[in-house]
Enzyme design. Structure first.
Site, PDB file in Angstrom:
ATOM      1  CB  SER A 168      -0.952   0.013   1.201  1.00  0.00           C
ATOM      2  OG  SER A 168      -0.268   0.343   2.384  1.00  0.00           O
ATOM      3  CE  LYS A 208      -2.903   1.774   4.557  1.00  0.00           C
ATOM      4  NZ  LYS A 208      -2.125   0.601   4.986  1.00  0.00           N
TER       5      LYS A 208
END
Length: 218
Positions: free
Chosen positions: A137, A176
């Site tokens: 990601s 993230k």
């Protein structure tokens, strides 16, 4: 100055062990390491005495992580690992949808990894640990599956910083970019094929900020 009044001999031993271990390794011991290091009969005995030390205001504890012990007002000293350009590899973090944290940092054998001087001077490695990345990601930030991220331990972050985040209740940890949006937090992947994750701000606990990357060549 920290007072040791009204401490049992065992509590003094545990407090001393935590301080020496933290100064030597750059991170606190797990309950199992305290048990093994002091030859205490069980981890429950260690936990009981840690609660006593906490109630007396000598330590802070985060029971959600295995190394969540901090001695109050402890003055950091130069770490032997910093002189060698080494940091502890404490487990795996997902760069994808959050998953239950697969790492087990309660073992006595903690792997240490070398950090090249051109990436980070040894004196910059205080309070730094490493996590191995699982997932894709963060690929657009040049962080891919198998890479190792260097994390500086901190519990707050500015918008846009790349952080390790634990999501409460799910016991999930993910890598993230962090954005606070009102009473929510947006956890933004660096991958155009993936959607951001929105979580109540109260459920988000920052475990550290990315300060470097060791890239896998495989």
């Amino acid at each position: 100055m920290r007072s040791s009044d009204q401490l049992s001999a065992r509590q003094r031993d545990i407090l001393g062990f935590i301080e020496e271990f933290t100064q030597e390794h750059g991170y606190p011991p797990s309950i199992r390491e305290i048990q093994d290091g002091l030859r205490i009969s069980s981890t429950s005995v260690v936990a009981y005495n840690l609660r006593a030390l906490e109630s007396k205001g000598l330590i802070d504890r985060d029971g959600r992580v295995s190394r969540g012990i901090k001695i109050k007002n402890m003055t950091p000293m130069p770490l032997s690992r910093a002189q060698g350009g080494r940091v502890p590899l404490l487990g795996v973090i997902t760069a994808g949808q959050p998953l239950p944290n697969p790492e087990d940092t309660s073992t006595t054998a903690v792997e240490m990894i070398e950090v090249p001087v051109d990436l980070a001077p040894p004196e910059k490695l205080q309070n730094v640990y490493a996590l191995k990345v699982r997932g894709h990601s963060m690929i657009d930030a040049l962080i891919d599956d198998g890479d190792i991220v260097l994390m500086r331990y901190q519990e707050t972050a500015d918008n846009g910083q790349m952080v390790a985040v634990r999501i409460e209740d799910d016991n999930a940890v993910t890598l993230k970019r962090f954005y606070r949006e009102g009473d929510k937090v947006r956890l933004q992947p660096a991958n155009v094929t993936m959607e951001p994750i929105y979580v109540d701000a109260a459920r988000v606990h920052i475990q550290g900020r990315v300060v470097g990357v060791l890239r896998s060549m495989w």
